[in-house]
Design an enzyme around this catalytic site. Structure first.
Site, PDB file in Angstrom:
ATOM      1  N   PHE A   1       6.057  -4.216  -6.225  1.00  0.00           N
ATOM      2  CA  PHE A   1       6.555  -5.575  -6.016  1.00  0.00           C
ATOM      3  C   PHE A   1       6.909  -6.292  -7.314  1.00  0.00           C
ATOM      4  CE2 PHE A   1       5.012  -4.858  -1.822  1.00  0.00           C
ATOM      5  CZ  PHE A   1       5.826  -5.642  -1.025  1.00  0.00           C
TER       6      PHE A   1
ATOM      7  N   HIS B   1      -0.863   6.016 -14.434  1.00  0.00           N
ATOM      8  CA  HIS B   1      -1.612   4.949 -13.774  1.00  0.00           C
ATOM      9  C   HIS B   1      -3.104   5.065 -14.080  1.00  0.00           C
ATOM     10  CE1 HIS B   1       2.031   4.307 -11.327  1.00  0.00           C
ATOM     11  NE2 HIS B   1       1.531   3.104 -11.105  1.00  0.00           N
ATOM     12  N   HIS B   2      -3.824   4.012 -13.722  1.00  0.00           N
ATOM     13  CA  HIS B   2      -5.279   3.981 -13.862  1.00  0.00           C
ATOM     14  C   HIS B   2      -5.925   5.048 -12.978  1.00  0.00           C
ATOM     15  CE1 HIS B   2      -5.231   1.850  -9.975  1.00  0.00           C
ATOM     16  NE2 HIS B   2      -4.203   1.196 -10.495  1.00  0.00           N
TER      17      HIS B   2
ATOM     18  N   GLY C   1       7.158  -2.367  -0.014  1.00  0.00           N
ATOM     19  CA  GLY C   1       7.588  -2.170  -1.394  1.00  0.00           C
ATOM     20  C   GLY C   1       6.660  -1.208  -2.091  1.00  0.00           C
TER      21      GLY C   1
ATOM     22  N   LYS D   1      -6.252   4.948  -8.975  1.00  0.00           N
ATOM     23  CA  LYS D   1      -5.123   5.080  -8.055  1.00  0.00           C
ATOM     24  C   LYS D   1      -5.299   6.328  -7.206  1.00  0.00           C
ATOM     25  CE  LYS D   1      -0.126   4.784  -7.688  1.00  0.00           C
ATOM     26  NZ  LYS D   1      -0.280   3.785  -6.615  1.00  0.00           N
TER      27      LYS D   1
ATOM     28  N   THR E   1       0.856  -1.193   0.000  1.00  0.00           N
ATOM     29  CA  THR E   1       0.000   0.000   0.000  1.00  0.00           C
ATOM     30  C   THR E   1       0.890   1.241   0.000  1.00  0.00           C
ATOM     31  OG1 THR E   1      -1.646  -1.193   1.299  1.00  0.00           O
ATOM     32  CG2 THR E   1      -1.870   1.199   1.191  1.00  0.00           C
TER      33      THR E   1
END
EC number: 1.17.1.8
Length: 235
Positions: free
Chosen positions: A99, A131-132, A96, A135, A72
């Site tokens: 990942f 990004h989508h 992370g 987000k 997250t």
């Protein structure tokens, strides 16, 4: 291995599928409407939730003496608090910003390039991340990690979403439907441009990396990153 999923949205469901394919068992699917009952049965917890829930989720896992992986983003103002809490609990924690195994290779490439480019004052660095539209944070955690990698290996001191001065890295954060994640780093001079870029084709890579990290951290104690999982710290 028994896994607790802390967050059961799109990523949680993909992680579940990949974990089951790799022979693991899901013992908890935590949502905003459910409790942490059963977390103590887990060997590892994986947190892919929302910024407002991340700290509570991570602490709940550490309280139960369960190693926790968190993907997250948007909560990192509490990172030092969490690492201190983990050490107090003698637990294991791995955060992370991304990942994806490929992105973590990209992180190392970015750092190496920054070291080389730091000798060439005619180049200015900038970044773009896409990004989508779902987000929640901007810039992405991955973009921040890339910027921090450049800052640690150059004379740049900060990043910004606004117009940058000579000591800042400008990040252009874009939100476009159905884009899993694209990150680009640009070095521009008057005569040419150098670009490195990572493009995710789906969320599968993020989920696989989280499961691989979970397999790695089981039975360990301490604070870790994906660089430890992939043995990249000394590369």
């Amino acid at each position: 291995m028994k896994i607790a999923l802390l967050g059961y949205g799109k990523m949680g469901k993909i992680i579940e599928r990949i974990a089951l394919e790799r022979g693991h068992e899901i013992v908890l699917r935590k949502t905003s409407e459910s409790s942490f009952n059963g977390i103590e049965k887990a060997d590892v917890a994986i947190d892919f939730s929302v910024p407002s829930s991340a700290v509570e989720n991570i602490k709940a896992a550490l309280d139960a003496q369960v190693p926790v992986i968190s993907g997250t983003t948007g909560w990192l103002e509490h990172y030092d608090e969490i690492t201190s809490y983990c050490n107090e609990q003698e637990g294991a924690f791995l955060y992370g910003s991304n990942f994806s195994l490929g992105v973590n290779i990209f992180f190392k490439l970015n750092e190496y390039l920054a070291k080389m480019m730091n000798q060439l004052e005619q180049y200015n660095v900038s970044m773009e991340e896409i990004h989508h539209t779902q987000k929640l944070d901007a810039p992405s955690g991955t973009a921040i990690s890339l910027a921090e990698g450049i800052i640690a290996n150059s004379n740049y001191t900060n990043w910004t979403l606004e117009q940058a001065n000579t000591q800042e890295i400008h990040i252009d954060a874009k939100r476009i439907d159905s884009v899993p994640g694209t990150h680009s780093v640009f070095y521009d001079s008057a005569i040419d441009q150098i670009e490195i870029k990572h493009t995710a084709h789906s969320r599968e890579g993020f989920a696989l990396g989280a499961v691989v990290a979970s397999e790695w951290i089981k039975d360990k104690k301490g604070i870790f990153t994906m660089q430890d999982v992939l043995n990249l710290n000394n590369k």
